[in-house]
Design an enzyme around this catalytic site. Structure first.
Site, PDB file in Angstrom:
ATOM      1  N   LYS A  75       0.803  -1.228   0.000  1.00  0.00           N
ATOM      2  CA  LYS A  75       0.000   0.000   0.000  1.00  0.00           C
ATOM      3  C   LYS A  75       0.838   1.282   0.000  1.00  0.00           C
ATOM      4  CE  LYS A  75      -4.418  -1.545   1.804  1.00  0.00           C
ATOM      5  NZ  LYS A  75      -5.489  -1.217   2.730  1.00  0.00           N
ATOM      6  N   ALA A 137      -5.154   1.971  15.803  1.00  0.00           N
ATOM      7  CA  ALA A 137      -4.329   3.017  15.188  1.00  0.00           C
ATOM      8  C   ALA A 137      -3.511   2.443  14.033  1.00  0.00           C
ATOM      9  CB  ALA A 137      -3.413   3.638  16.245  1.00  0.00           C
TER      10      ALA A 137
HETATM   11  P1  ATR Z   1      -5.446  -2.696   9.717  1.00  0.00           P
HETATM   12  O1  ATR Z   1      -4.775  -2.361   8.424  1.00  0.00           O
HETATM   13  O2  ATR Z   1      -6.624  -3.623   9.560  1.00  0.00           O
HETATM   14  O3  ATR Z   1      -5.792  -1.478  10.508  1.00  0.00           O
HETATM   15  P2  ATR Z   1      -3.139  -3.122  11.356  1.00  0.00           P
HETATM   16  O4  ATR Z   1      -2.492  -1.956  10.696  1.00  0.00           O
HETATM   17  O5  ATR Z   1      -2.335  -4.365  11.562  1.00  0.00           O
HETATM   18  O6  ATR Z   1      -4.412  -3.587  10.546  1.00  0.00           O
HETATM   19  O7  ATR Z   1      -3.742  -2.634  12.757  1.00  0.00           O
HETATM   20  C1  ATR Z   1      -4.381  -3.482  13.647  1.00  0.00           C
HETATM   21  C2  ATR Z   1      -4.924  -2.674  14.832  1.00  0.00           C
HETATM   22  O8  ATR Z   1      -5.632  -3.583  15.691  1.00  0.00           O
HETATM   23  C3  ATR Z   1      -3.851  -2.032  15.695  1.00  0.00           C
HETATM   24  O9  ATR Z   1      -4.352  -0.810  16.221  1.00  0.00           O
HETATM   25  C4  ATR Z   1      -3.667  -3.059  16.816  1.00  0.00           C
HETATM   26  O10 ATR Z   1      -3.168  -2.524  18.036  1.00  0.00           O
HETATM   27  P3  ATR Z   1      -1.566  -2.385  18.280  1.00  0.00           P
HETATM   28  O11 ATR Z   1      -1.139  -1.184  17.510  1.00  0.00           O
HETATM   29  O12 ATR Z   1      -1.430  -2.221  19.742  1.00  0.00           O
HETATM   30  O13 ATR Z   1      -0.955  -3.660  17.765  1.00  0.00           O
HETATM   31  C5  ATR Z   1      -5.090  -3.489  17.016  1.00  0.00           C
HETATM   32  N1  ATR Z   1      -5.246  -4.806  17.656  1.00  0.00           N
HETATM   33  C6  ATR Z   1      -5.020  -6.014  17.112  1.00  0.00           C
HETATM   34  N2  ATR Z   1      -5.313  -7.000  18.010  1.00  0.00           N
HETATM   35  C7  ATR Z   1      -5.729  -6.371  19.135  1.00  0.00           C
HETATM   36  C8  ATR Z   1      -6.184  -6.823  20.430  1.00  0.00           C
HETATM   37  N3  ATR Z   1      -6.258  -8.126  20.718  1.00  0.00           N
HETATM   38  N4  ATR Z   1      -6.537  -5.900  21.344  1.00  0.00           N
HETATM   39  C9  ATR Z   1      -6.481  -4.575  21.047  1.00  0.00           C
HETATM   40  N5  ATR Z   1      -6.066  -4.082  19.870  1.00  0.00           N
HETATM   41  C10 ATR Z   1      -5.691  -4.959  18.921  1.00  0.00           C
END
Ligand code: ATR
Length: 307
Positions: A75, A137
């Site tokens: 991306k 985020a």
């Molecule tokens: P996408 O492109 O779908 O947004 P990503 O960039 O990998 O995917 O982001 C995933 C988001 O889900 C992140 O904000 C992640 O939090 P962290 O930055 O702390 O990793 C959040 N996330 C994933 N699993 C989580 C969980 N079990 N509890 C809380 N937040 C979670």
């Protein structure tokens, strides 16, 4: 007739690149809509590894491919190949749609308008001038925060497990969007002394922040972008009691269709929006760009639900 037998030298090619790509549901969604519209196009998934992006882009140009959706990990890495980029994609810093033109490649991010269109489709008003809380985020949160800020919501609170990511994203987007706004005003020959205000206040915090309950109780819309909703054994990230019946709760996770958060919100009397709408509309906007035809969103939805 089997669709494959209908492919000829006239058939136009669109598709998606990513690594991995096998899980992508875009081919079923787009091919169903292309058939329904009677368009002589085919949508093909291409596995392109991170180090093969240059060859892939040159190959698409040589093969006269019409358009390509872009997913992880490309991306950002496709951006240097573009000759033009949409306002949203530039602010988000990520592109999910390429359109190959005679004189170059145009890049777009259809996640941002797709997120808003899914609200419109459900006759749910965009909370202009109101407060929004976004959980997560990551890449999706970036697109949604940009969409909401450009739509002029009053404030966006980004809440993330890794707190510095939320704070950095809030600061970065505040800077980028306010600068962009000033640029647009100057281009329109508005006097530079005009008090240009960028109204959306974007802040970041963690799930244990003392101000979070109040932010959620008072928000007009809560959006989940974290992948935690995909795993039904995971606890809710927020307290169900904070959800007010007037709050719109939007979960962009689409498997399962009704996530634990949406169930909790429905129990509290909230209006809810499922993630499948954003998936469909981000695809529909790309479809329109490539073909000039509006796809049948019901056909896209049925194709996703059946397969
Ligand atoms: P996408 O492109 O779908 O947004 P990503 O960039 O990998 O995917 O982001 C995933 C988001 O889900 C992140 O904000 C992640 O939090 P962290 O930055 O702390 O990793 C959040 N996330 C994933 N699993 C989580 C969980 N079990 N509890 C809380 N937040 C979670």
């Amino acid at each position: 007739m089997d669709r494959r037998q209908a492919i000829t030298g006239h058939t136009k090619i669109v598709g998606v690149i990513g690594s991995p790509i096998n899980h992508s549901r875009s081919p079923q969604m787009h091919n169903a809509a292309l058939s329904k519209a009677g368009l002589d196009f085919v949508y093909v998934p291409f596995h392109v590894s991170a180090d093969a992006i240059d060859q892939a882009i040159n190959g698409f140009k040589a093969l006269k491919i019409i358009g390509i959706n872009v997913t992880l990990p490309h991306k950002q890495s496709v951006i240097p190949y573009l000759t033009s980029i949409s306002h949203e994609a530039d602010l988000i810093g990520a592109v999910n749609t390429l359109t190959f033109l005679d004189n170059g490649i145009h890049g777009d991010n259809t996640d941002a308008p797709g997120f808003l269109r899914a609200m419109n489709e459900n006759n749910i008003p965009i909370p202009i001038g109101k407060d929004v809380v976004v959980l997560g985020a990551g890449g999706s949160a970036r697109a949604i925060v940009v969409a909401l800020a450009l739509a002029d919501v009053n404030s966006i609170t980004i809440v993330n497990r890794t707190v510095p990511k939320a704070i950095t994203l809030a600061e970065e987007l505040t800077k980028k969007i306010s600068k962009q706004y000033v640029d647009i005003m100057s281009k329109d020959n508005v006097e530079k002394s005009v008090d240009v205000t960028f109204d959306t206040n974007i802040t970041g915090m963690g799930f244990d922040d003392k101000q979070l309950p109040e932010a959620i109780v008072n928000c007009a819309m809560l959006v989940n972008t974290t992948s935690s909703g995909m795993d039904e054994s995971q606890p809710l990230l927020i307290n169900q009691e904070w959800l007010q019946s007037e709050t719109i709760v939007y979960d962009i996770v689409y498997t399962p269709p009704i996530t634990k958060l949406l169930k909790a919100a429905q129990e509290m009397g909230c209006t809810t929006i499922e993630g499948i709408g954003m998936l469909i509309h981000q695809g529909a906007i790309a479809f329109e760009q490539w073909t000039g035809v509006e796809p049948c969103v019901n056909t896209m939805k049925n194709a996703l639900l059946i397969n």
